[in-house]
Write a protein that holds these residues in place. Structure first.
Motif, mmCIF file in Angstrom:
data_model
loop_
_atom_site.group_PDB
_atom_site.id
_atom_site.type_symbol
_atom_site.label_atom_id
_atom_site.label_comp_id
_atom_site.label_asym_id
_atom_site.label_seq_id
_atom_site.Cartn_x
_atom_site.Cartn_y
_atom_site.Cartn_z
ATOM 1 N N VAL A 85 -0.305 3.557 -8.291
ATOM 2 C CA VAL A 85 0.268 3.356 -6.930
ATOM 3 C C VAL A 85 -1.064 2.601 -6.307
ATOM 4 O O VAL A 85 -2.111 2.850 -6.471
ATOM 5 N N VAL A 86 -0.531 1.786 -5.188
ATOM 6 C CA VAL A 86 -1.501 0.760 -4.866
ATOM 7 C C VAL A 86 -2.340 1.553 -3.570
ATOM 8 O O VAL A 86 -1.566 2.074 -2.488
ATOM 9 N N GLN A 87 -3.636 1.544 -3.720
ATOM 10 C CA GLN A 87 -4.367 2.338 -2.613
ATOM 11 C C GLN A 87 -5.028 1.373 -1.433
ATOM 12 O O GLN A 87 -4.901 1.767 -0.299
ATOM 13 N N GLN A 129 -4.494 3.401 -8.217
ATOM 14 C CA GLN A 129 -4.640 4.522 -8.746
ATOM 15 C C GLN A 129 -3.781 4.829 -9.864
ATOM 16 O O GLN A 129 -2.495 4.786 -9.707
ATOM 17 N N TRP A 130 -4.408 4.900 -11.014
ATOM 18 C CA TRP A 130 -3.356 5.013 -12.322
ATOM 19 C C TRP A 130 -2.721 6.610 -12.373
ATOM 20 O O TRP A 130 -3.240 7.577 -12.042
ATOM 21 N N TRP A 131 -1.332 6.484 -12.761
ATOM 22 C CA TRP A 131 -0.781 7.710 -13.070
ATOM 23 C C TRP A 131 -1.270 8.380 -14.553
ATOM 24 O O TRP A 131 -1.679 7.393 -15.473
ATOM 25 N N GLU A 132 -1.523 9.626 -14.874
ATOM 26 C CA GLU A 132 -1.643 10.043 -16.087
ATOM 27 C C GLU A 132 -0.798 10.021 -17.161
ATOM 28 O O GLU A 132 -0.809 10.576 -18.215
ATOM 29 N N GLU A 133 0.374 9.778 -16.707
ATOM 30 C CA GLU A 133 1.492 9.845 -17.597
ATOM 31 C C GLU A 133 1.316 9.442 -18.822
ATOM 32 O O GLU A 133 1.850 10.130 -19.945
ATOM 33 N N ALA A 134 0.616 8.384 -19.448
ATOM 34 C CA ALA A 134 0.386 7.858 -20.604
ATOM 35 C C ALA A 134 -0.330 8.918 -21.427
ATOM 36 O O ALA A 134 -0.126 8.851 -22.601
ATOM 37 N N ILE A 188 0.761 -1.007 0.131
ATOM 38 C CA ILE A 188 -0.004 -0.045 -0.021
ATOM 39 C C ILE A 188 0.798 1.075 -0.197
ATOM 40 O O ILE A 188 1.631 1.200 0.742
ATOM 41 N N GLY A 189 0.704 2.044 -1.011
ATOM 42 C CA GLY A 189 1.445 3.358 -1.093
ATOM 43 C C GLY A 189 2.545 3.095 -2.104
ATOM 44 O O GLY A 189 3.085 4.112 -2.411
ATOM 45 N N CYS A 190 2.788 1.872 -2.579
ATOM 46 C CA CYS A 190 4.228 1.859 -3.397
ATOM 47 C C CYS A 190 3.402 2.047 -4.922
ATOM 48 O O CYS A 190 2.534 1.406 -5.436
ATOM 49 N N GLU A 191 4.643 2.396 -5.799
ATOM 50 C CA GLU A 191 4.592 2.599 -6.983
ATOM 51 C C GLU A 191 4.539 1.334 -7.706
ATOM 52 O O GLU A 191 5.388 0.645 -7.344
ATOM 53 N N LEU A 221 6.208 -4.400 -8.375
ATOM 54 C CA LEU A 221 6.778 -3.101 -8.103
ATOM 55 C C LEU A 221 7.483 -2.520 -9.122
ATOM 56 O O LEU A 221 8.032 -2.867 -10.141
ATOM 57 N N ALA A 222 7.332 -1.303 -9.263
ATOM 58 C CA ALA A 222 7.987 -0.346 -9.967
ATOM 59 C C ALA A 222 9.526 -0.235 -10.121
ATOM 60 O O ALA A 222 10.058 0.152 -11.173
#
Length: 172
Positions: free
Chosen positions: A65-67, A78-83, A49-52, A104-105
């Protein structure tokens, strides 16, 4: 003796404090309960939880990120909008993803990479694809076989081990 309503409230509080606050439903050992009152997280939830992570979203793997974690080994990501935007701001709606479809990222630890391990491997297009480690190669590289049958040598920095039970058990 306590009045029934107060006793019920205290029992509910004890139940809540004995369950993992990460949402997975794991129960704290009875012996540990009196010594550590209050909310707690199991080892797996504490690690995740909290990890990318890089997780399957549709047919591709994306960063998030894991919620939360649930009882069925699912992660709320929770997805990043980076894409879509090229930025690292959170924004897309969170989704539940099976742990077996997430990594894990952080790059793989070379000592943990072993033959037969399922990994996400970064391809030349910058995207991650599922592969299996076939064996070691020279100069901190490994031989991979992707799901489509393609074999490829990659550096350890391109690998992300999928969240399988052996990986999480090694973290205990």
């Amino acid at each position: 003796t306590l009045p029934p309503q107060k006793r019920a409230r205290e029992e509910a509080q004890e139940r809540d404090e004995a369950d993992c606050s990460g949402g997975c439903g794991e129960r704290r050992a009875a012996a540990a309960y009196p010594a550590e009152p209050g909310p707690w997280r199991c080892t797996k939830c504490e690690k995740l939880i909290g990890c990318e992570v890089i997780a399957r979203r549709g047919r591709e793997y994306e960063r998030g990120v894991v919620q939360q974690r649930d009882r069925n080994s699912q992660l709320l990501v929770q997805w990043w909008e980076e894409a879509a935007t090229g930025s690292n701001e959170k924004g897309l709606a969170p989704e539940w993803v099976a742990e077996r479809h997430a990594a894990l990222a952080a790059p793989a630890d070379g000592e943990r990479v072993r033959r037969g391990m399922a990994v996400l491997a970064e391809w030349v297009d910058g995207r991650f694809y599922c592969a299996t480690v076939q064996g070691g190669a020279a100069q901190a590289r490994v031989l991979l076989q992707f799901e489509d049958g393609l074999r490829y040598e990659a550096g350890l920095d391109a690998l992300r081990p999928l969240l399988d039970k052996p990986l999480l058990q090694a973290a205990h």
